[in-house]
Motif scaffolding. Sequence first.
Motif, short mmCIF file in Angstrom:
data_model
loop_
_atom_site.label_atom_id
_atom_site.label_comp_id
_atom_site.label_asym_id
_atom_site.label_seq_id
_atom_site.Cartn_x
_atom_site.Cartn_y
_atom_site.Cartn_z
N GLU A 47 59.84 51.83 -35.90
CA GLU A 47 59.40 50.46 -35.62
C GLU A 47 59.90 50.01 -34.25
O GLU A 47 59.18 49.33 -33.51
CB GLU A 47 59.92 49.49 -36.71
CG GLU A 47 59.29 49.69 -38.06
CD GLU A 47 60.01 50.74 -38.92
OE1 GLU A 47 61.01 51.35 -38.44
OE2 GLU A 47 59.57 50.94 -40.05
N GLU A 74 57.62 49.02 -30.90
CA GLU A 74 57.74 47.78 -30.14
C GLU A 74 58.14 48.03 -28.69
O GLU A 74 57.64 47.36 -27.78
CB GLU A 74 58.75 46.83 -30.81
CG GLU A 74 58.70 45.43 -30.26
CD GLU A 74 57.33 44.78 -30.31
OE1 GLU A 74 56.98 44.08 -29.33
OE2 GLU A 74 56.58 44.95 -31.29
N ASP A 120 49.71 49.30 -41.16
CA ASP A 120 49.70 47.94 -40.61
C ASP A 120 50.07 47.92 -39.13
O ASP A 120 49.40 47.26 -38.33
CB ASP A 120 50.65 47.03 -41.39
CG ASP A 120 50.14 46.68 -42.78
OD1 ASP A 120 48.92 46.78 -43.02
OD2 ASP A 120 50.97 46.31 -43.64
N LEU A 121 51.11 48.66 -38.77
CA LEU A 121 51.50 48.72 -37.36
C LEU A 121 50.47 49.49 -36.54
O LEU A 121 50.21 49.16 -35.38
CB LEU A 121 52.89 49.33 -37.19
CG LEU A 121 54.05 48.41 -37.56
CD1 LEU A 121 55.39 49.12 -37.38
CD2 LEU A 121 54.02 47.11 -36.76
N ARG A 175 47.22 49.52 -37.05
CA ARG A 175 46.12 48.58 -36.79
C ARG A 175 46.54 47.49 -35.80
O ARG A 175 45.76 47.11 -34.93
CB ARG A 175 45.64 47.96 -38.10
CG ARG A 175 44.86 48.91 -38.96
CD ARG A 175 44.47 48.25 -40.30
NE ARG A 175 43.71 49.15 -41.12
CZ ARG A 175 42.38 49.25 -41.10
NH1 ARG A 175 41.67 48.49 -40.29
NH2 ARG A 175 41.77 50.10 -41.88
N LEU A 176 47.76 47.01 -35.92
CA LEU A 176 48.27 46.03 -34.97
C LEU A 176 48.29 46.62 -33.57
O LEU A 176 47.89 45.98 -32.60
CB LEU A 176 49.67 45.56 -35.37
CG LEU A 176 50.35 44.61 -34.38
CD1 LEU A 176 49.57 43.31 -34.24
CD2 LEU A 176 51.79 44.35 -34.82
N GLY A 177 48.74 47.86 -33.47
CA GLY A 177 48.76 48.54 -32.17
C GLY A 177 47.38 48.67 -31.57
O GLY A 177 47.19 48.47 -30.36
N LYS A 226 44.86 46.70 -32.11
CA LYS A 226 44.46 45.37 -31.64
C LYS A 226 45.13 45.02 -30.31
O LYS A 226 44.51 44.46 -29.41
CB LYS A 226 44.78 44.31 -32.69
CG LYS A 226 43.85 44.38 -33.89
CD LYS A 226 44.21 43.33 -34.92
CE LYS A 226 43.40 43.49 -36.16
NZ LYS A 226 42.13 42.80 -36.14
N ARG A 227 46.40 45.38 -30.19
CA ARG A 227 47.12 45.12 -28.95
C ARG A 227 46.55 45.96 -27.80
O ARG A 227 46.43 45.48 -26.67
CB ARG A 227 48.61 45.37 -29.13
CG ARG A 227 49.25 44.31 -30.04
CD ARG A 227 50.65 44.66 -30.45
NE ARG A 227 51.63 44.30 -29.43
CZ ARG A 227 52.94 44.43 -29.61
NH1 ARG A 227 53.43 44.90 -30.76
NH2 ARG A 227 53.77 44.09 -28.64
N GLU A 285 38.48 48.56 -36.11
CA GLU A 285 39.07 48.04 -34.88
C GLU A 285 38.64 48.88 -33.67
O GLU A 285 38.43 48.35 -32.58
CB GLU A 285 40.60 48.00 -34.98
CG GLU A 285 41.13 46.91 -35.88
CD GLU A 285 41.26 47.31 -37.36
OE1 GLU A 285 40.63 48.31 -37.78
OE2 GLU A 285 41.97 46.61 -38.08
#
Length: 163
Positions: free
Chosen positions: A50, A54, A87-88, A90-92, A94-95, A153
Amino acid sequence: MVIKYEPLNRRERIMRLFREALEAENARDLETAKWKLDEIMELAREEEPEFYFEACFRLAEIFLQEDNYRGAVKCALRGIHRAPNEDLYRLGVKRLGDVLFIMKEEKRLGDIAEGMDVTLGLVKDDEELHRFVQALVRIARGEKVEERFSLEEFNEIIGLLKG
């Protein structure tokens, strides 16, 4: 019984490095911030995914500040590739889409048309991410891309870049 404290010490060190990186970034000392984030990535790569995730995206943001768009994309892809859960991941994605949108607005998509071989090699074990990066490179070269992906995505980003 032996109690091992090393992981806690690693986490404390990572948290201290994050604080120092943010302080350096706020002081516009981007070289120090990048160095601190690189150190976090090295410490966190295997045991603290994690934090690695980040750190990759903080580094990508610094590269954006320096107009190093290819560096930002590469860092984002590293973070996505090593994301510890869906989840991370997919978040990545999007980022990464945000980074690519900025590049499109700045007319800098061409920055990723070349020099992506190492990154492609890094993500080769994730078939869909690898195909996605290949599609990004083709779009950056001005080629037509009609490929579809199972991760929606990815399809949204491709549609945004083509449109």
